[in-house]
Motif scaffolding. Sequence first.
Motif, PDB file in Angstrom:
ATOM      1  N   GLU A  34       0.847  -1.189   0.000  1.00 38.08           N
ATOM      2  CA  GLU A  34       0.000   0.000   0.000  1.00 38.08           C
ATOM      3  C   GLU A  34       0.884   1.241   0.000  1.00 38.08           C
ATOM      4  O   GLU A  34       1.722   1.418   0.889  1.00 38.08           O
ATOM      5  N   ILE A  35       0.674   2.085  -0.990  1.00 38.94           N
ATOM      6  CA  ILE A  35       1.515   3.261  -1.192  1.00 38.94           C
ATOM      7  C   ILE A  35       0.758   4.510  -0.750  1.00 38.94           C
ATOM      8  O   ILE A  35      -0.286   4.844  -1.309  1.00 38.94           O
ATOM      9  N   ALA A  47       8.186   5.277 -12.450  1.00 41.44           N
ATOM     10  CA  ALA A  47       9.233   4.425 -11.881  1.00 41.44           C
ATOM     11  C   ALA A  47       8.635   3.377 -10.951  1.00 41.44           C
ATOM     12  O   ALA A  47       9.084   2.224 -10.908  1.00 41.44           O
ATOM     13  N   VAL A  48       7.604   3.774 -10.201  1.00 44.34           N
ATOM     14  CA  VAL A  48       6.921   2.817  -9.329  1.00 44.34           C
ATOM     15  C   VAL A  48       6.257   1.732 -10.157  1.00 44.34           C
ATOM     16  O   VAL A  48       6.339   0.538  -9.827  1.00 44.34           O
ATOM     17  N   LYS A  49       5.593   2.127 -11.220  1.00 37.56           N
ATOM     18  CA  LYS A  49       4.920   1.152 -12.091  1.00 37.56           C
ATOM     19  C   LYS A  49       5.909   0.122 -12.625  1.00 37.56           C
ATOM     20  O   LYS A  49       5.642  -1.088 -12.606  1.00 37.56           O
ATOM     21  N   ALA A  53       6.139  -3.939 -11.712  1.00 39.69           N
ATOM     22  CA  ALA A  53       6.104  -4.949 -12.777  1.00 39.69           C
ATOM     23  C   ALA A  53       7.318  -5.862 -12.697  1.00 39.69           C
ATOM     24  O   ALA A  53       7.199  -7.093 -12.823  1.00 39.69           O
ATOM     25  N   ASP A  54       8.493  -5.278 -12.461  1.00 40.54           N
ATOM     26  CA  ASP A  54       9.719  -6.076 -12.369  1.00 40.54           C
ATOM     27  C   ASP A  54       9.668  -7.041 -11.188  1.00 40.54           C
ATOM     28  O   ASP A  54      10.202  -8.155 -11.257  1.00 40.54           O
ATOM     29  N   ALA A  55       9.014  -6.604 -10.096  1.00 35.64           N
ATOM     30  CA  ALA A  55       8.933  -7.429  -8.885  1.00 35.64           C
ATOM     31  C   ALA A  55       7.755  -8.400  -8.930  1.00 35.64           C
ATOM     32  O   ALA A  55       7.642  -9.266  -8.057  1.00 35.64           O
ATOM     33  N   GLY A  56       6.864  -8.232  -9.914  1.00 26.27           N
ATOM     34  CA  GLY A  56       5.666  -9.068  -9.973  1.00 26.27           C
ATOM     35  C   GLY A  56       4.723  -8.808  -8.824  1.00 26.27           C
ATOM     36  O   GLY A  56       4.070  -9.726  -8.318  1.00 26.27           O
ATOM     37  N   ALA A  95      -1.435   6.228 -13.080  1.00 21.54           N
ATOM     38  CA  ALA A  95      -0.104   6.283 -13.693  1.00 21.54           C
ATOM     39  C   ALA A  95       0.795   5.165 -13.191  1.00 21.54           C
ATOM     40  O   ALA A  95       1.748   4.773 -13.876  1.00 21.54           O
ATOM     41  N   MET A  96       0.495   4.637 -12.002  1.00 18.46           N
ATOM     42  CA  MET A  96       1.246   3.496 -11.485  1.00 18.46           C
ATOM     43  C   MET A  96       0.641   2.170 -11.936  1.00 18.46           C
ATOM     44  O   MET A  96       1.092   1.102 -11.527  1.00 18.46           O
ATOM     45  N   GLY A  97      -0.409   2.246 -12.751  1.00 18.00           N
ATOM     46  CA  GLY A  97      -1.059   1.038 -13.259  1.00 18.00           C
ATOM     47  C   GLY A  97      -1.993   0.403 -12.257  1.00 18.00           C
ATOM     48  O   GLY A  97      -2.300  -0.793 -12.363  1.00 18.00           O
TER      49      GLY A  97
END
Length: 283
Positions: A34-35, A47-49, A53-56, A95-97
């Motif tokens: 939770e952000i 960058a958060v998005k 995604a990279d971390a799944g 914007a963070m998806g």
Amino acid sequence: MKLGIHAYAWCSEWSDATIGLIDRTAGLELDFIEIPLMTLDRFDPAAVKKRLADAGLDAVTSTVLLRGTDITSPDADVRANGIAYLKDCVRATAAMGLTSFSGVVYAEHVKETNDRPTAREWELAAEGLREAAKIGQEYGVLIGLEPVNRYESNLINTCEQALALKRMIGEPNIRLHLDTYHMNIEEKSFYGATKAAGGDLIHYHLCENDRGIPGTGLVDWNSIFKALGELDYRGYAALESFVDTTDNMKTWVWRQLAPDGDTLVREGVAYIRGLMRKYGLQS
């Protein structure tokens, strides 16, 4: 049920410097982080998005309205600031998806008042959130109303009141966000309030009565998870325990509630996962 953790378990604000908490959360095999959006100008949503995604990893967002953004204020400029801020939060979420944004979004958090809310304040809250909800529909974002205790709001303290405001707003993407810390003070029944939220429930804060490690205090966790199990709840639920005070909202952490953030998360997650297994809510 999707089990996650509020970033405030480790930090006092979200910024570009704390983006590594995404990887830490993923390493704990949680479903989401939770952000908090209290400091929109201190992080890059793109960058958060990418990091998510990279971390799944999935995520949700949340915030509270402060004095300069109270959408129930008698000052039209303050109301306009609040509506603009809520719209910015919706856009940042998208914007963070992400699709879930919630919190104390209906009035100033910890407003200094000795009066009960007026019908006009209820109307202003509904009007402001109606505008934010329409933007949310454009971006595919749900907005959750989080009831908080009487010391933090004079407007929405219970699930029943949140449902009443939802009906006044009248937009299809308004939902509910419950929090056991506040329910412990304001609700007659953890079970009853959870069941009343029903299909409108999109987020749940899992907090002990002192905001320490879940399972170490007075909260009736079995009643809560019995209700969630009966609802077959598949939405988000985050441990929300604070380890420090913040400059951007009031957390009132005056003593050490756990040895450290990692201990709080590890022991709290183990306890909640046991309840999820017991009530058929494994993610």
